[in-house]
Design a protein around this motif. Structure first.
Motif, PDB file in Angstrom:
ATOM      1  N   LYS A 248      83.402  65.729  65.637  1.00 11.09           N
ATOM      2  CA  LYS A 248      84.402  64.691  65.813  1.00 11.09           C
ATOM      3  C   LYS A 248      83.722  63.393  66.278  1.00 11.09           C
ATOM      4  CE  LYS A 248      88.103  67.200  64.945  1.00 11.09           C
ATOM      5  NZ  LYS A 248      88.985  66.903  63.790  1.00 11.09           N
ATOM      6  N   PRO A 249      84.222  62.235  65.839  1.00  8.86           N
ATOM      7  CA  PRO A 249      83.568  60.965  66.215  1.00  8.86           C
ATOM      8  C   PRO A 249      83.533  60.701  67.715  1.00  8.86           C
ATOM      9  CG  PRO A 249      85.037  60.639  64.347  1.00  8.86           C
ATOM     10  CD  PRO A 249      85.298  62.030  64.862  1.00  8.86           C
ATOM     11  N   ASN A 250      84.512  61.227  68.461  1.00 11.19           N
ATOM     12  CA  ASN A 250      84.538  60.986  69.902  1.00 11.19           C
ATOM     13  C   ASN A 250      83.739  62.019  70.689  1.00 11.19           C
ATOM     14  OD1 ASN A 250      86.327  63.011  69.260  1.00 11.19           O
ATOM     15  ND2 ASN A 250      87.914  62.368  70.705  1.00 11.19           N
ATOM     16  N   GLY A 263      77.167  51.767  63.848  1.00 10.68           N
ATOM     17  CA  GLY A 263      78.542  52.047  63.480  1.00 10.68           C
ATOM     18  C   GLY A 263      79.499  51.898  64.648  1.00 10.68           C
ATOM     19  N   ARG A 264      80.793  52.014  64.339  1.00 10.97           N
ATOM     20  CA  ARG A 264      81.824  51.873  65.367  1.00 10.97           C
ATOM     21  C   ARG A 264      82.797  53.049  65.297  1.00 10.97           C
ATOM     22  NH1 ARG A 264      84.652  46.513  63.732  1.00 10.97           N
ATOM     23  NH2 ARG A 264      84.389  47.570  61.713  1.00 10.97           N
ATOM     24  N   ILE A 265      83.313  53.419  66.462  1.00  7.57           N
ATOM     25  CA  ILE A 265      84.380  54.414  66.555  1.00  7.57           C
ATOM     26  C   ILE A 265      85.665  53.663  66.856  1.00  7.57           C
ATOM     27  CG2 ILE A 265      85.181  56.521  67.647  1.00  7.57           C
ATOM     28  CD1 ILE A 265      82.550  56.803  66.119  1.00  7.57           C
ATOM     29  N   ILE A 266      86.595  53.679  65.919  1.00  9.02           N
ATOM     30  CA  ILE A 266      87.865  52.968  66.065  1.00  9.02           C
ATOM     31  C   ILE A 266      88.979  53.999  66.148  1.00  9.02           C
ATOM     32  CG2 ILE A 266      89.462  51.335  64.990  1.00  9.02           C
ATOM     33  CD1 ILE A 266      87.060  50.063  63.601  1.00  9.02           C
ATOM     34  N   ALA A 271      90.320  59.281  66.760  1.00  4.46           N
ATOM     35  CA  ALA A 271      89.014  58.630  66.637  1.00  4.46           C
ATOM     36  C   ALA A 271      88.515  58.749  65.201  1.00  4.46           C
ATOM     37  CB  ALA A 271      88.024  59.265  67.604  1.00  4.46           C
ATOM     38  N   ARG A 272      88.046  57.611  64.646  1.00  5.53           N
ATOM     39  CA  ARG A 272      87.578  57.584  63.264  1.00  5.53           C
ATOM     40  C   ARG A 272      86.345  56.704  63.150  1.00  5.53           C
ATOM     41  NH1 ARG A 272      91.378  59.402  59.439  1.00  5.53           N
ATOM     42  NH2 ARG A 272      93.369  60.010  60.399  1.00  5.53           N
ATOM     43  N   VAL A 273      85.430  57.119  62.263  1.00  7.32           N
ATOM     44  CA  VAL A 273      84.242  56.307  61.992  1.00  7.32           C
ATOM     45  C   VAL A 273      84.675  55.079  61.201  1.00  7.32           C
ATOM     46  CG1 VAL A 273      81.975  56.255  60.913  1.00  7.32           C
ATOM     47  CG2 VAL A 273      82.806  58.370  61.956  1.00  7.32           C
TER      48      VAL A 273
END
Length: 390
Positions: A248-250, A263-266, A271-273
């Motif tokens: 999971k991104p988080n 990259g960013r976690i938005i 939570a999504r890449v």
């Protein structure tokens, strides 16, 4: 058949015990039996050095004639039967089926496993479309077989299991890498172009990908490679043992890796890449490949006497069922069927009904898990494989 199964079970108990003398005797017996079978195989062609052999009989040097039936019986003792499994994959409440499962019993007999068979199981959960997960179903086991058969053991006796961990890891990693490279070249027109000549028939392909949880099962070890948020759980003595961790991104380490790559976690419905993908690792996903890796996390588990079953499932199952609950359900299902003397059977093809008047224990368990997930209002496709390790 029951007597053979019982003898195999006792052999497994002996191998997992602490009596080193018994282990040595067992290894020596196997080596002698293998030499005998090799002699039988060489004589089955009809003649060795001009000596004619009667039909169905082969001479072994110093041991006298050995019939083909005897050779088959010896082989059955050395090579245990493939595991019984149950598989079910349903569309659920989605409009499109993006899950795919793959099962290949007796995939190959690599040198790293002492030339004994390995069994392949995989669950692939597609996103953005079904094309990448379908490609994984068709090709992942092919790559796995090629990479495992390519491994050689230098000197001494082969490990016959996970003794050389690094060789197993490299072979599995290369399989996932090759699968990802093929997925990145996939085109909706059905072609697979080169990396420098990618067909642009559909921009949707840039957002297509798939998770992959794959297990390679031997008589001594369970190898699990996970990429994404599908999951593998081992039921041992009634307890759930996770063999994979969701990407999971988080997740703290995954978030650090993604941000380290720029990259960013938005957070958008979770939570999504880059606000797009709800997992941090996947096969495919061309536009996000800078941050979303296809490298799997690999766990290697030595089999024990108390191992009951292995459960592989897509997130449509795990979103509504915990690993502990799934393990408890399968444990009770297997115990209930054993007490009622239900005869086990192996599936003849994926998702189908194998031969026999009644379903296998593992098939009943897989069906029960899917029904429970649907009853708990799972909104995704649901795919489950239950492998009976007993």
């Amino acid at each position: 058949m029951k007597r053979v199964y019982g003898s195999l079970k006792s052999m497994m108990v002996g191998e997992n015990g602490d009596d080193s003398t018994a282990k040595c005797r067992e290894r020596r017996r196997r080596r002698m039996a293998m030499r005998r079978i090799a002699a039988v195989s060489s004589g089955a062609s009809g003649s060795v050095m001009g000596e004619e052999k009667p039909n169905g009989v082969a001479k072994t040097r110093g041991d006298g004639p050995v019939s083909a039936n005897t050779a088959a019986a010896i082989m059955s003792l050395i090579m245990p039967p493939p595991p019984v499994y149950g598989v079910l994959s349903v569309i659920g409440r989605q409009r499109e089926m993006e899950d795919h499962v793959s099962v290949r019993l007796n995939l190959c007999g690599p040198e790293i496993n002492g030339f004994r068979p390995v069994h392949f199981f995989g669950v692939f959960d597609g996103h953005g479309g079904r094309h990448v997960s379908a490609l994984c179903k068709e090709q992942m086991h092919v790559f796995m077989e090629e990479e495992l058969m390519r491994v050689t053991v230098d000197g001494g006796e082969s490990s016959g299991g996970g003794g050389d961990v690094e060789r197993w890891r490299l072979a599995i990693n290369r399989s996932f890498q090759r699968m990802d490279e093929m997925a990145l070249r996939l085109c909706l027109c059905g072609a697979v172009g080169s990396s420098s000549n990618i067909c642009r028939c559909s921009p949707k392909l840039s957002f297509m990908g798939s998770t992959a949880v794959v297990s390679v099962v031997t008589n001594e070890y369970i190898f699990v490679a996970n990429c994404g948020d599908s999951r593998a759980v081992l039921c041992r003595n009634g307890r759930a043992i996770p063999l994979s961790v969701d990407h999971k991104p988080n997740r703290e380490d995954e978030r650090a890796r993604i941000e380290g790559c720029g990259g960013r976690i938005i957070f958008s419905n979770g939570a999504r890449v880059e606000g797009i993908l709800a997992m941090s690792r996947a096969i495919g996903d061309r536009l996000l490949k800078q941050w979303v890796t296809s490298e799997p996390e690999i766990s290697i588990t030595k089999r024990e006497v108390g191992d009951e079953c292995l459960i592989l499932g897509s997130d449509g199952l795990w979103d509504v069922l915990s690993s502990e609950l799934a393990c408890n359900i399968v444990h009770e299902c297997l115990q209930e069927n054993r007490s009622s003397n239900v005869e086990p059977r192996t599936e003849t093809h994926e998702g189908g009904n194998g031969e026999g008047p009644c379903p296998s224990r593992s098939e009943s368990a897989a069906t029960l898990l899917v029904r429970l997930a649907l009853g708990r209002r799972s909104t995704d496709n649901i795919s489950v494989i239950v492998i009976d390790l007993r």
